[in-house]
Design a protein around this motif. Structure first.
Motif, PDB file in Angstrom:
ATOM      1  N   ALA A  91      61.364  -8.421   3.885  1.00 27.97           N
ATOM      2  CA  ALA A  91      59.823  -8.364   3.638  1.00 27.97           C
ATOM      3  C   ALA A  91      59.459  -9.452   2.857  1.00 27.97           C
ATOM      4  O   ALA A  91      58.250 -10.266   2.962  1.00 27.97           O
ATOM      5  CB  ALA A  91      59.433  -7.128   3.211  1.00 27.97           C
ATOM      6  N   GLY A 126      57.606 -11.066   5.347  1.00 25.53           N
ATOM      7  CA  GLY A 126      56.287 -10.242   5.107  1.00 25.53           C
ATOM      8  C   GLY A 126      55.052 -10.801   5.028  1.00 25.53           C
ATOM      9  O   GLY A 126      54.843 -11.771   4.838  1.00 25.53           O
ATOM     10  N   GLN A 185      58.137  -1.282   7.719  1.00 27.19           N
ATOM     11  CA  GLN A 185      58.612  -1.637   6.436  1.00 27.19           C
ATOM     12  C   GLN A 185      60.055  -1.466   6.352  1.00 27.19           C
ATOM     13  O   GLN A 185      60.482  -0.593   6.699  1.00 27.19           O
ATOM     14  CB  GLN A 185      57.842  -0.715   5.556  1.00 27.19           C
ATOM     15  CG  GLN A 185      56.268  -0.508   5.215  1.00 27.19           C
ATOM     16  CD  GLN A 185      55.905   0.239   4.355  1.00 27.19           C
ATOM     17  OE1 GLN A 185      55.837   1.431   4.456  1.00 27.19           O
ATOM     18  NE2 GLN A 185      55.830  -0.143   2.873  1.00 27.19           N
ATOM     19  N   GLN A 238      58.209  -7.930  -4.069  1.00 27.07           N
ATOM     20  CA  GLN A 238      57.155  -7.739  -3.307  1.00 27.07           C
ATOM     21  C   GLN A 238      56.037  -6.969  -3.762  1.00 27.07           C
ATOM     22  O   GLN A 238      55.346  -6.717  -2.836  1.00 27.07           O
ATOM     23  CB  GLN A 238      57.970  -6.672  -2.261  1.00 27.07           C
ATOM     24  CG  GLN A 238      59.174  -7.395  -1.411  1.00 27.07           C
ATOM     25  CD  GLN A 238      60.014  -6.569  -0.583  1.00 27.07           C
ATOM     26  OE1 GLN A 238      59.268  -5.606   0.040  1.00 27.07           O
ATOM     27  NE2 GLN A 238      61.211  -6.670  -0.233  1.00 27.07           N
ATOM     28  N   LYS A 245      53.498  -7.274  -0.482  1.00 23.61           N
ATOM     29  CA  LYS A 245      54.346  -7.960   0.807  1.00 23.61           C
ATOM     30  C   LYS A 245      55.500  -7.304   1.257  1.00 23.61           C
ATOM     31  O   LYS A 245      56.565  -7.614   1.071  1.00 23.61           O
ATOM     32  CB  LYS A 245      54.734  -9.483   0.110  1.00 23.61           C
ATOM     33  CG  LYS A 245      55.416 -10.261   1.379  1.00 23.61           C
ATOM     34  CD  LYS A 245      55.459 -11.793   0.570  1.00 23.61           C
ATOM     35  CE  LYS A 245      55.848 -12.642   1.499  1.00 23.61           C
ATOM     36  NZ  LYS A 245      56.302 -14.166   1.237  1.00 23.61           N
ATOM     37  N   ASN A 246      55.371  -6.111   1.855  1.00 23.13           N
ATOM     38  CA  ASN A 246      56.358  -5.191   2.283  1.00 23.13           C
ATOM     39  C   ASN A 246      56.184  -4.831   3.665  1.00 23.13           C
ATOM     40  O   ASN A 246      57.023  -4.009   4.201  1.00 23.13           O
ATOM     41  CB  ASN A 246      56.504  -3.887   1.419  1.00 23.13           C
ATOM     42  CG  ASN A 246      55.200  -3.302   1.368  1.00 23.13           C
ATOM     43  OD1 ASN A 246      54.107  -3.604   2.044  1.00 23.13           O
ATOM     44  ND2 ASN A 246      54.990  -1.977   0.881  1.00 23.13           N
ATOM     45  N   TRP A 247      55.418  -5.480   4.394  1.00 24.87           N
ATOM     46  CA  TRP A 247      55.332  -5.293   5.798  1.00 24.87           C
ATOM     47  C   TRP A 247      55.825  -6.640   6.723  1.00 24.87           C
ATOM     48  O   TRP A 247      55.334  -7.582   6.362  1.00 24.87           O
ATOM     49  CB  TRP A 247      53.779  -5.061   6.268  1.00 24.87           C
ATOM     50  CG  TRP A 247      53.467  -3.626   5.849  1.00 24.87           C
ATOM     51  CD1 TRP A 247      52.875  -3.345   4.786  1.00 24.87           C
ATOM     52  CD2 TRP A 247      53.361  -2.268   6.415  1.00 24.87           C
ATOM     53  NE1 TRP A 247      52.418  -2.053   4.574  1.00 24.87           N
ATOM     54  CE2 TRP A 247      52.824  -1.505   5.602  1.00 24.87           C
ATOM     55  CE3 TRP A 247      53.898  -1.865   7.734  1.00 24.87           C
ATOM     56  CZ2 TRP A 247      52.663   0.004   5.851  1.00 24.87           C
ATOM     57  CZ3 TRP A 247      53.699  -0.743   8.125  1.00 24.87           C
ATOM     58  CH2 TRP A 247      53.168   0.319   7.107  1.00 24.87           C
ATOM     59  N   ASP A 279      55.893  -3.930  -4.612  1.00 22.54           N
ATOM     60  CA  ASP A 279      56.067  -2.541  -3.918  1.00 22.54           C
ATOM     61  C   ASP A 279      56.796  -1.720  -4.959  1.00 22.54           C
ATOM     62  O   ASP A 279      57.737  -1.309  -5.172  1.00 22.54           O
ATOM     63  CB  ASP A 279      57.042  -2.524  -2.657  1.00 22.54           C
ATOM     64  CG  ASP A 279      57.006  -1.196  -2.036  1.00 22.54           C
ATOM     65  OD1 ASP A 279      56.466  -0.301  -2.351  1.00 22.54           O
ATOM     66  OD2 ASP A 279      57.551  -1.258  -0.768  1.00 22.54           O
ATOM     67  N   SER A 335      61.824  -1.803   3.725  1.00 25.51           N
ATOM     68  CA  SER A 335      62.309  -0.697   2.750  1.00 25.51           C
ATOM     69  C   SER A 335      62.371   0.522   3.126  1.00 25.51           C
ATOM     70  O   SER A 335      63.165   1.167   2.433  1.00 25.51           O
ATOM     71  CB  SER A 335      61.241  -1.079   1.339  1.00 25.51           C
ATOM     72  OG  SER A 335      59.852  -0.786   1.928  1.00 25.51           O
ATOM     73  N   CYS A 369      64.075  -6.626  -5.621  1.00 25.15           N
ATOM     74  CA  CYS A 369      63.645  -6.990  -4.248  1.00 25.15           C
ATOM     75  C   CYS A 369      62.114  -6.352  -4.184  1.00 25.15           C
ATOM     76  O   CYS A 369      60.997  -6.881  -3.955  1.00 25.15           O
ATOM     77  CB  CYS A 369      64.231  -6.882  -3.074  1.00 25.15           C
ATOM     78  SG  CYS A 369      65.684  -7.918  -2.851  1.00 25.15           S
ATOM     79  N   MET A 370      61.896  -5.121  -4.609  1.00 28.31           N
ATOM     80  CA  MET A 370      60.727  -4.254  -4.609  1.00 28.31           C
ATOM     81  C   MET A 370      59.700  -4.883  -5.502  1.00 28.31           C
ATOM     82  O   MET A 370      58.611  -4.742  -5.227  1.00 28.31           O
ATOM     83  CB  MET A 370      61.199  -2.944  -4.772  1.00 28.31           C
ATOM     84  CG  MET A 370      61.958  -2.052  -3.678  1.00 28.31           C
ATOM     85  SD  MET A 370      61.333  -2.250  -1.966  1.00 28.31           S
ATOM     86  CE  MET A 370      62.222  -3.623  -1.412  1.00 28.31           C
ATOM     87  N   SER A 380      58.213   1.786  -4.008  1.00 34.38           N
ATOM     88  CA  SER A 380      59.606   1.915  -3.681  1.00 34.38           C
ATOM     89  C   SER A 380      60.524   1.748  -4.653  1.00 34.38           C
ATOM     90  O   SER A 380      61.779   2.299  -4.757  1.00 34.38           O
ATOM     91  CB  SER A 380      59.752   0.878  -2.494  1.00 34.38           C
ATOM     92  OG  SER A 380      59.105   1.130  -1.324  1.00 34.38           O
TER      93      SER A 380
END
Length: 407
Positions: free
Chosen positions: A133, A137, A156, A206, A145-147, A208, A158, A202-203, A211
């Protein structure tokens, strides 16, 4: 026989709850909405048939996992039907696919012990899914930015990454052996630690954060269960504190989330609107709720996914909402129970990982709604709208069912 009687009693209660909810929903429109009754009957048939198949052909496992998950699905679809019929229909489709996957996992998968040897495969899948993503994403969806969009479909990575991470950590930690030499012991855990840190990074990149918290909870819990050493847990907590502090000063979105959490009323017209409106809804519902269809959930942003629990609190009341939390606790308990009844370490770690995943996700989103922790945009398992979340949750529950069957 006593267990079967308890299962049937619970199923009858689920049918009653389902029919009462959808009969009530039918009265919200004039003339009477007959499609609400159809939805309720379809749900009852779907749940009853799923339980029949599992009970008839695989009688040895823990059927309460399916029963508790079905109860949450009924509440979620009914709440979504009150908000948007089309979303409820889509959610019913996702739940149906999730239940089919659940049954297929129990029926088709061979002994889970044979999957312990695919550590490198799980690691590669995890390393591919986590930054996906970040690269492809869409940053305009929900602020994170996770979609990823593929034509009319969105998902997603993730959500599926959580599954891959649990499987990887289970296979990597299942072979752990305590070594007297600290250096050798540490080097044996270095690869799982690096993969977990990569996933967390990464999360955070993003934005996110939800997550990231879930991945951290999964990793620390599985590490402690596998090693039994508190020093590694405290080391992880210390490193996470340093990382969280660094993220606060390095990333503007992290600082904004914390500022809004500390004083949402100061940002009630922009970034704090979601929290403030959610708290208003919860307060107006009180102990017993305003009644199904009598609240104002349209004033709560993202009420079909992130803040669906606030809608439930408003219209069903805090007592009903606490009952939902008890259901999640029971689901967590049945998952952990599966770890106790098997003697295979790989299966034990999978059961702990998936149970922790569901528990962490529930606590993180409910904690954010009540402003106990900074708000993170994640779904409430099984209840919130979302295909990726539904499928991965039922996959995890199917594996837990499989573990209980094998044990």
């Amino acid at each position: 026989m006593k267990v079967l009687k308890r299962e049937k009693k619970l199923l009858r209660l689920i049918y009653l709850l389902c029919l009462l909810l959808f009969v009530n929903l039918g009265f919200l429109e004039q003339p009477y909405d007959k499609f609400a009754i159809i939805m309720g009957v379809i749900l009852c048939v779907l749940i009853g048939y799923s339980h029949f198949v599992i009970r008839r052909f695989y009688p040895d496992g823990d059927k309460f996992i399916l029963i508790f998950a079905s109860t949450l699905a009924v509440i979620g679809i009914a709440t979504l039907y009150r908000l948007d019929k089309m979303l409820a229909i889509k959610q019913l489709v996702w739940v149906t696919l999730g239940l089919i996957g659940y049954i297929l996992i129990v029926a088709i998968l061979p002994d889970l012990r044979s999957f312990a040897k695919y550590k490198k495969v799980y690691m590669i899948i995890t390393l591919i899914l986590m930054p996906l993503a970040l690269i492809f994403g869409n940053p305009d969806i929900g602020g994170a930015k996770n979609w990823i969009e593929i034509g009319p479909f969105m998902f997603q990575p993730s959500e599926f990454g959580k599954i891959a991470l649990v499987l990887y950590l289970a296979s990597a930690l299942a072979t752990y052996e305590d070594k007297k030499n600290f250096k050798e012991d540490f080097m044996g855990l270095l690869q799982p630690a690096l993969v977990s840190m990569f996933s967390l990074a990464c999360m955070v990149l993003q934005t996110d954060l939800g997550s990231a918290l879930i991945f951290f909870g999964i990793s620390v819990t599985m590490l402690y269960v596998a090693t039994g050493k508190k020093k590694y847990v405290f080391t992880c907590l210390g490193l996470s504190a340093v990382g969280a502090t660094a993220a606060y000063f390095l990333f503007g979105h992290v600082k904004r989330r914390v500022m809004v959490w500390r004083n949402p009323w100061a940002y009630r017209y922009d970034e704090g609107l979601q929290i403030v409106q959610g708290l208003y809804g919860i307060a107006s519902g009180g102990l017993f709720g305003t009644g199904l269809g009598q609240g104002y959930p349209e004033y709560i942003p993202v009420n079909d996914s992130d803040f669906i629990y606030a809608v439930i609190c408003e219209e069903f009341g805090i007592i009903f909402a606490v009952g939902i939390m008890i259901l999640y606790f029971l689901l967590f308990y049945r998952g952990i129970r599966a770890a106790f009844v098997t003697d295979d370490k790989f299966s034990q770690l999978i059961a702990v990982g998936f149970s922790t995943m569901i528990a962490c996700q529930t606590l993180v989103i409910i904690g954010g709604i009540f402003a106990v922790i900074p708000l993170t945009g994640i779904t409430l398992p099984i209840i919130s709208y979302g295909g990726s979340s539904i499928l991965t949750t039922f996959f995890a529950l199917g594996i837990l069912q499989k573990i209980s069957e094998e044990a």
